[in-house]
Motif scaffolding. Structure first.
Motif, PDB file in Angstrom:
ATOM      1  N   GLY A   1      -4.699  18.540 -23.656  1.00 15.88           N
ATOM      2  CA  GLY A   1      -3.324  18.972 -23.893  1.00 15.88           C
ATOM      3  C   GLY A   1      -3.113  20.427 -23.546  1.00 15.88           C
ATOM      4  N   ARG A   2      -4.079  21.250 -23.863  1.00 11.76           N
ATOM      5  CA  ARG A   2      -3.970  22.677 -23.525  1.00 11.76           C
ATOM      6  C   ARG A   2      -3.885  22.872 -22.014  1.00 11.76           C
ATOM      7  NH1 ARG A   2      -8.767  27.053 -24.800  1.00 11.76           N
ATOM      8  NH2 ARG A   2      -8.061  28.693 -23.375  1.00 11.76           N
ATOM      9  N   ILE A   3      -4.703  22.133 -21.279  1.00  9.59           N
ATOM     10  CA  ILE A   3      -4.673  22.261 -19.816  1.00  9.59           C
ATOM     11  C   ILE A   3      -3.349  21.745 -19.257  1.00  9.59           C
ATOM     12  CG2 ILE A   3      -5.769  21.477 -17.673  1.00  9.59           C
ATOM     13  CD1 ILE A   3      -8.412  21.323 -19.306  1.00  9.59           C
ATOM     14  N   LEU A   4      -2.857  20.632 -19.793  1.00 10.71           N
ATOM     15  CA  LEU A   4      -1.555  20.118 -19.361  1.00 10.71           C
ATOM     16  C   LEU A   4      -0.478  21.175 -19.563  1.00 10.71           C
ATOM     17  CD1 LEU A   4      -1.664  16.511 -20.886  1.00 10.71           C
ATOM     18  CD2 LEU A   4      -1.733  17.072 -18.452  1.00 10.71           C
ATOM     19  N   ALA A   5      -0.511  21.831 -20.718  1.00 10.88           N
ATOM     20  CA  ALA A   5       0.518  22.814 -21.042  1.00 10.88           C
ATOM     21  C   ALA A   5       0.421  24.064 -20.185  1.00 10.88           C
ATOM     22  CB  ALA A   5       0.419  23.189 -22.520  1.00 10.88           C
ATOM     23  N   GLU A   6      -0.794  24.463 -19.855  1.00  7.54           N
ATOM     24  CA  GLU A   6      -0.991  25.748 -19.182  1.00  7.54           C
ATOM     25  C   GLU A   6      -1.027  25.657 -17.663  1.00  7.54           C
ATOM     26  OE1 GLU A   6      -4.567  27.285 -20.886  1.00  7.54           O
ATOM     27  OE2 GLU A   6      -3.586  27.994 -22.705  1.00  7.54           O
ATOM     28  N   ASP A   7      -1.460  24.502 -17.113  1.00  6.08           N
ATOM     29  CA  ASP A   7      -1.793  24.488 -15.688  1.00  6.08           C
ATOM     30  C   ASP A   7      -1.142  23.383 -14.853  1.00  6.08           C
ATOM     31  OD1 ASP A   7      -3.578  26.633 -16.165  1.00  6.08           O
ATOM     32  OD2 ASP A   7      -5.157  25.234 -16.736  1.00  6.08           O
ATOM     33  N   VAL A   8      -0.673  22.313 -15.476  1.00  2.00           N
ATOM     34  CA  VAL A   8      -0.258  21.122 -14.729  1.00  2.00           C
ATOM     35  C   VAL A   8       1.242  21.157 -14.458  1.00  2.00           C
ATOM     36  CG1 VAL A   8      -0.117  18.584 -14.842  1.00  2.00           C
ATOM     37  CG2 VAL A   8      -2.173  19.778 -15.646  1.00  2.00           C
ATOM     38  N   GLU A   9       1.654  20.577 -13.311  1.00  2.00           N
ATOM     39  CA  GLU A   9       3.075  20.525 -12.951  1.00  2.00           C
ATOM     40  C   GLU A   9       3.891  19.914 -14.090  1.00  2.00           C
ATOM     41  OE1 GLU A   9       4.697  21.638 -10.317  1.00  2.00           O
ATOM     42  OE2 GLU A   9       2.887  22.480  -9.380  1.00  2.00           O
ATOM     43  N   PHE A  10       5.139  20.370 -14.214  1.00  7.82           N
ATOM     44  CA  PHE A  10       5.973  20.028 -15.364  1.00  7.82           C
ATOM     45  C   PHE A  10       6.081  18.516 -15.584  1.00  7.82           C
ATOM     46  CE2 PHE A  10      10.261  19.184 -17.158  1.00  7.82           C
ATOM     47  CZ  PHE A  10      10.073  19.786 -18.399  1.00  7.82           C
TER      48      PHE A  10
ATOM     49  N   TYR B   1      -1.094  16.637 -34.447  1.00 10.60           N
ATOM     50  CA  TYR B   1      -0.568  17.939 -34.847  1.00 10.60           C
ATOM     51  C   TYR B   1      -0.396  18.892 -33.668  1.00 10.60           C
ATOM     52  CZ  TYR B   1      -5.213  20.072 -34.372  1.00 10.60           C
ATOM     53  OH  TYR B   1      -6.398  20.556 -33.876  1.00 10.60           O
ATOM     54  N   PHE B   2      -1.150  18.665 -32.595  1.00  9.70           N
ATOM     55  CA  PHE B   2      -1.161  19.640 -31.506  1.00  9.70           C
ATOM     56  C   PHE B   2      -0.094  19.386 -30.444  1.00  9.70           C
ATOM     57  CE2 PHE B   2      -4.738  16.619 -30.938  1.00  9.70           C
ATOM     58  CZ  PHE B   2      -4.308  15.925 -29.812  1.00  9.70           C
ATOM     59  N   ILE B   3       0.550  18.232 -30.431  1.00  5.79           N
ATOM     60  CA  ILE B   3       1.489  17.925 -29.344  1.00  5.79           C
ATOM     61  C   ILE B   3       2.720  18.832 -29.373  1.00  5.79           C
ATOM     62  CG2 ILE B   3       3.003  16.147 -28.374  1.00  5.79           C
ATOM     63  CD1 ILE B   3       0.799  14.110 -28.964  1.00  5.79           C
ATOM     64  N   PRO B   4       3.401  19.057 -30.526  1.00  5.60           N
ATOM     65  CA  PRO B   4       4.526  20.005 -30.500  1.00  5.60           C
ATOM     66  C   PRO B   4       4.114  21.408 -30.050  1.00  5.60           C
ATOM     67  CG  PRO B   4       4.551  18.716 -32.525  1.00  5.60           C
ATOM     68  CD  PRO B   4       3.241  18.427 -31.858  1.00  5.60           C
ATOM     69  N   PHE B   5       2.914  21.822 -30.454  1.00  2.00           N
ATOM     70  CA  PHE B   5       2.443  23.149 -30.045  1.00  2.00           C
ATOM     71  C   PHE B   5       2.332  23.234 -28.524  1.00  2.00           C
ATOM     72  CE2 PHE B   5      -0.878  26.200 -28.984  1.00  2.00           C
ATOM     73  CZ  PHE B   5      -0.497  27.322 -29.722  1.00  2.00           C
ATOM     74  N   PHE B   6       1.739  22.202 -27.903  1.00  2.19           N
ATOM     75  CA  PHE B   6       1.576  22.238 -26.458  1.00  2.19           C
ATOM     76  C   PHE B   6       2.912  22.103 -25.735  1.00  2.19           C
ATOM     77  CE2 PHE B   6      -2.963  20.710 -27.287  1.00  2.19           C
ATOM     78  CZ  PHE B   6      -3.465  21.990 -27.153  1.00  2.19           C
ATOM     79  N   LYS B   7       3.848  21.378 -26.322  1.00  2.72           N
ATOM     80  CA  LYS B   7       5.196  21.323 -25.738  1.00  2.72           C
ATOM     81  C   LYS B   7       5.837  22.707 -25.773  1.00  2.72           C
ATOM     82  CE  LYS B   7       6.309  16.430 -26.522  1.00  2.72           C
ATOM     83  NZ  LYS B   7       7.176  15.471 -27.238  1.00  2.72           N
TER      84      LYS B   7
END
Length: 575
Positions: free
Chosen positions: A397-406, A424-430
């Motif tokens: 999830g962190r990589i999706l949020a920081e590096d992957v196309e929208f 718990y981490f999905i809203p944070f990564f969004k």
């Protein structure tokens, strides 16, 4: 390509090496001058001499500064020659490591399933990925998650089996950062050192997290002359030194050391808490004690060190759990000591393999320099800075949020939600993704939703901080301050929290409060030019011209390119 073979020790006074430190320094300096000019600026001794234990620093030249985030590296040893060699090799290790990662030709970018198709039977088992985060998850779900990312695959050597396996190397980098990077005169020496560091970080995390009562080592039981001299350096200066057995059943011994000077603490010194791991108990103890010296600033210079494998202790009362435990001799700890470093490495690797935590290593030598460097990792090992609430989804999830196309990131979040309902981490990564896309309003909303869901104080602190950061992007500085208050209350050891709150106070023209936060940030990282400059600006606007001038001057000495600091500094020079 890593080829392991016999490697007999030619130097074993305070560390075990394939050649003397003088030879290492001479050879590596010549190679740097001939092959990589501009990487090394200089090496210099920086201890005050009070303890009599040498500490060296290697300073990066302009070519190293282009690829490395650090500007100086410290080196330790019982002799000046070994301390200089340590500082020099630390520079080579990091320069090679960051150069390796910046060269795209070193990697093949594939999803997990694509890699299995390209190298059938040669990809590391998915169970190693699962074990690396200690998660209970079905392998099919693990593969589904790993297929959301194009990983940077690279061959790694399983040291115990001698088998080459293709691994998603950036997965382990995301987990471990540069823990496990190493340099040496040979592969055996380098990998052995990196592996010992990994064991050290792991057992330190395990013991510290549980606050386990472990044996206390009686330093009087060892008559090794180097060890005795180092201990006497502390005794002669009235500095307390406590040694603990952190080995935790691993093949190699780990000695933790905590030291403090009641005469100078807390005004001029800190409590220093660190550890060392090596093939023999005495070498592990020597590594720990010289590491204390490296971090302590001779217990008289107000030096502030940055905690790594073990937390920073700020009050003598925090030592109570370390004072407990049976007293044992140093020689009671296990040993893999052998005249042949290869034999030591293989005993360690086979011992780790037997525990289900195999040792892998990658050749990271710089193609021009070709001094031996490695990046090693052990799936299943921990280290202090990593969250205990880990899973594959958290890091993906962190990589999706920081590096992957929208669009791909949003699709990935949907799969994360299927594998981890109500995670718990999905809203944070969004929220992170929204920040990256420039939508600070939505980010504030998501971080606000995330904060109460977080499972522990450090993660709540991070959610509160990012909510404040998103508000800062909207110039809503006053609104950001209460969230930063929360972040600091949850975790008072993160300098970024104090820094941003200092900026928020400064923007709100509350200069005295801002100055306190920038000072708190400097207490955690004395080498921050931005905090020094900001503290200088606070004093300028409070009318404290002399203090402002001194802080701005100190900031510019560390970073001459801080233009905003120079502007205000030049103004003060005219007064």
């Amino acid at each position: 390509m890593i080829e392991l073979k016999d490697c007999f020790k030619k130097y074993d006074t305070d560390q075990d090496k394939a050649c003397s430190p003088e030879e290492t320094v001479r050879r590596v300096k010549n190679l740097l001058a001939e092959k990589c000019e501009g990487v090394l600026a200089q090496t210099e001794r920086v201890d005050t001499g009070r303890l009599g234990i040498p500490v060296f620093v290697s300073t990066c030249g302009p070519e190293a500064q282009k690829v490395m985030p650090t500007r100086k590296q410290m080196g330790k040893g019982a002799s000046p020659e070994q301390a200089e060699a340590s500082a020099l090799m630390e520079l080579v290790e990091r320069f090679s490591y960051f150069s390796f990662w910046s060269d795209e030709s070193n990697f093949v970018e594939l999803t997990w399933s694509e890699a299995q198709e390209q190298w059938p039977g040669q990809v590391v088992d998915i169970q190693m990925i699962i074990a690396s985060v200690d998660e209970e998850i079905h392998p099919a779900d693990a593969v589904r998650l790993m297929d959301l990312i194009q990983w940077r695959f690279h061959p790694a050597l399983n040291i115990a089996t001698g088998k080459q396996e293709y691994v998603p190397l950036d997965w382990f980098k995301k987990l471990n950062e540069f823990n496990g990077s190493s340099a040496g005169n040979t592969f055996e020496e380098s990998i052995g050192q990196g592996a010992c560091e990994l064991v050290e970080r792991h057992v330190c995390a395990v013991v510290d997290r549980a606050r386990s009562v472990v044996p206390t080592i009686d330093s009087a039981t060892c008559d090794d002359p180097v060890f005795r001299r180092l201990v006497e350096c502390f005794e002669r200066n009235g500095v307390n030194l406590l040694l603990k057995d952190f080995t935790e059943g691993y093949p190699v011994p780990t000695v933790a050391a905590v030291a403090w000077d009641e005469k100078t603490f807390p005004a001029l010194s800190e409590i220093v808490f660190t550890a060392g791991t090596a093939a023999s108990p005495v070498k592990a103890a020597i590594r720990a004690i010289t590491e204390v010296a490296q971090l302590a600033g001779d217990f008289e210079t107000s030096r502030v060190y940055e905690a790594s494998g073990l937390p920073k202790l700020t009050d003598l009362a925090q030592l109570e759990w370390l004072r407990k435990g049976d007293v044992v001799s140093l020689e009671s700890l296990p040993s893999t000591e052998d005249d042949n470093i290869y034999n030591e490495l293989m005993v360690l690797a086979q011992g780790l393999e037997a525990k289900g935590t195999p040792l892998y290593s990658v050749d990271t030598r710089h193609p021009d320099l070709m001094v031996t460097t490695n990046y090693s990792f052990v799936p299943g090992f921990d280290f202090r800075e990593r969250t205990p609430n880990r899973c594959i989804g958290l890091f993906v999830g962190r990589i999706l949020a920081e590096d992957v196309e929208f669009g791909d990131a949003l699709q990935g979040f949907e799969i994360l939600s299927e594998v981890y309902p109500n995670a718990y981490f999905i809203p944070f990564f969004k929220g992170l993704l929204a920040l990256r896309m420039g939508d600070a309003e939505y980010a504030v909303e998501q971080f606000g939703e995330a904060e109460p869901l977080q499972p522990d104080s450090q993660e709540r602190a991070l959610a509160a901080f990012y909510q404040a950061y998103a508000l800062s992007q909207l110039e809503r500085w006053a609104d950001a301050i209460p969230h930063l208050d929360d972040a600091v209350s949850f975790d008072s050891e993160c300098k970024e929290f104090f820094n941003l709150r200092g900026v928020a106070y400064f923007k709100s023209e509350l200069y005295e409060k801002a100055a306190k936060d920038f000072q708190a940030s400097l207490t955690l990282d004395s080498g921050s030019p931005h905090d020094l400059a900001n503290l200088g600006l606070c004093h300028k606007f409070m009318g404290n011209t002399s203090e402002a001038f001194d802080y701005l001057k100190a900031a510019l000495k560390l970073d001459p390119n801080l233009e905003y600091a120079r502007t205000h500094y030049d103004e003060l020079k005219q007064i």
